[in-house]
Design a protein around this motif. Structure first.
Motif, PDB file in Angstrom:
ATOM      1  N   ASP A   1     -13.584  24.708 -16.913  1.00 48.52           N
ATOM      2  CA  ASP A   1     -12.538  24.424 -17.888  1.00 48.52           C
ATOM      3  C   ASP A   1     -11.780  23.163 -17.524  1.00 48.52           C
ATOM      4  N   PRO A   2     -11.264  22.422 -18.509  1.00 49.28           N
ATOM      5  CA  PRO A   2     -10.456  21.250 -18.207  1.00 49.28           C
ATOM      6  C   PRO A   2      -9.152  21.659 -17.554  1.00 49.28           C
ATOM      7  N   PRO A   3      -8.548  20.758 -16.731  1.00 52.67           N
ATOM      8  CA  PRO A   3      -7.309  21.108 -16.050  1.00 52.67           C
ATOM      9  C   PRO A   3      -6.159  21.269 -17.043  1.00 52.67           C
ATOM     10  N   THR A   4      -5.265  22.179 -16.714  1.00 56.30           N
ATOM     11  CA  THR A   4      -4.102  22.411 -17.575  1.00 56.30           C
ATOM     12  C   THR A   4      -2.814  21.949 -16.922  1.00 56.30           C
TER      13      THR A   4
ATOM     14  N   GLN B   1     -10.082  12.630  -7.952  1.00 56.89           N
ATOM     15  CA  GLN B   1     -10.490  12.732  -9.354  1.00 56.89           C
ATOM     16  C   GLN B   1      -9.664  11.815 -10.252  1.00 56.89           C
ATOM     17  N   ALA B   2      -8.393  11.601  -9.908  1.00 60.81           N
ATOM     18  CA  ALA B   2      -7.524  10.775 -10.735  1.00 60.81           C
ATOM     19  C   ALA B   2      -7.742   9.287 -10.505  1.00 60.81           C
TER      20      ALA B   2
ATOM     21  N   GLU C   1      -5.622  12.902 -18.180  1.00 65.04           N
ATOM     22  CA  GLU C   1      -5.692  13.501 -16.835  1.00 65.04           C
ATOM     23  C   GLU C   1      -4.333  13.466 -16.134  1.00 65.04           C
ATOM     24  N   PHE C   2      -3.254  13.539 -16.924  1.00 71.87           N
ATOM     25  CA  PHE C   2      -1.892  13.570 -16.393  1.00 71.87           C
ATOM     26  C   PHE C   2      -1.527  12.281 -15.647  1.00 71.87           C
ATOM     27  N   VAL C   3      -2.084  11.164 -16.098  1.00 69.06           N
ATOM     28  CA  VAL C   3      -1.769   9.838 -15.554  1.00 69.06           C
ATOM     29  C   VAL C   3      -0.866   9.117 -16.540  1.00 69.06           C
ATOM     30  N   THR C   4       0.294   8.685 -16.101  1.00 72.09           N
ATOM     31  CA  THR C   4       1.261   8.039 -16.980  1.00 72.09           C
ATOM     32  C   THR C   4       1.222   6.524 -16.810  1.00 72.09           C
TER      33      THR C   4
END
Length: 286
Positions: free
Chosen positions: A50-53, A62-63, A152-155
């Motif tokens: 599953d994709p990360p939440t 990974q980031a 991917e939660f990168v701002t």
């Protein structure tokens, strides 16, 4: 007074020991065991597929490619200015939880832009970034601010740093280190090498002294690359020394920044109190 010893009272009717009747039926124990095994299996499958939440489910390893790709997107969108890639920073001083250490990866692009046009340049970059980023610029009490979500939660943020220079920052937030971040490196071979050498010589610096190379993948293929050198203060005015290389028409000229383009290479000189940092960059095709 009577000295007779009472042997006690008869137990209440229906009383039983605490352990009596406390055993679970065997069928209930079996069902519970099967359910626990099924739940563990589903949890493992979810974590694997599953994709990360939440951000904490994605490591720095990974980031890293997302951050590197975002830097390339910014360089491609900012082709009208004079960009310079800044070396990546990994800060290991954060904590994901009271029991788990983490790290934050930050990468930066400095962009020289004409004084007074910083907000317009920010808006132009926002308009050219991928639509899925939902990039936008808003005016705050501290000036215009760009904000976007690279996935991917990168701002991604952007703001004027000083007159004539905008700073774009790509940030992962605190997350597990994983196998650590492998910086996107590149050999210092290309037209930016010659452009940097020209600028360093013009400032009476030594070519090849204290150099660093930073790169990022371009969205359409290829690589954006910055090579930089630190030059000790020069006796003559550095702006005047660089003017012939800019053909007399720099993109930005202030007491702190001198930026120009020469033969397809963007050159940015940052005048600091005790040194001059010169960066030469080959960008991404628009």
């Amino acid at each position: 007074m009577s000295n007779a010893v009472h042997t006690g009272y008869p137990p209440p009717t229906g009383s039983r020991s605490p352990a009596a009747g406390s055993r679970w039926p065997r069928w209930l124990i079996a069902v519970t065991a099967v359910w626990a095994a099924l739940l563990a299996g589903l949890t493992w499958m979810s974590s694997a597929e599953d994709p990360p939440t939440v951000r904490e489910q994605r490591s720095l390893t990974q980031a890293g490619p997302v951050v590197d790709g975002a830097i390339g997107e910014i360089v491609a969108a900012a082709d009208a200015g004079v960009p310079a890639l800044v070396p990546a920073e990994v800060d290991r001083g954060c904590r994901i939880s009271p029991f788990a250490d983490g790290a934050t990866l930050t990468r930066v692009v400095d962009l020289a832009a004409p004084v007074g046009e910083e907000q317009a340049v920010l808006q132009r970059v926002a308009d050219r970034l991928p639509a899925r980023w939902r990039a936008g610029v808003r005016l705050t009490p501290d000036g215009p601010r760009l904000r976007a979500d690279a996935g991917e939660f990168v701002t991604v943020t952007g703001r004027p740093a000083i007159a004539g220079r905008i700073r774009f920052t790509v940030d992962t937030g605190c997350r597990p280190v994983g196998d650590d971040y492998d910086s996107a490196g590149a050999a210092s071979t290309g037209p930016e090498v010659g452009a940097l050498a020209e600028a360093v010589r013009a400032l009476n610096g030594r070519v090849g002294d204290r150099e660093s190379v930073v790169s990022a993948p371009c969205p359409g293929g290829g690589t954006a690359r910055t090579i930089r050198s630190v030059v000790d203060p020069v006796a003559t005015a550095p702006q005047a020394a660089l003017a012939p290389l800019a053909g007399g028409t720099p993109v930005v000229e202030t007491t702190e920044v001198y930026a120009y383009r020469r033969d397809g290479v963007a050159v940015l000189a940052d005048f600091q109190p005790e040194q001059v940092v010169v960066a030469a960059t080959t960008g991404c095709a628009g």
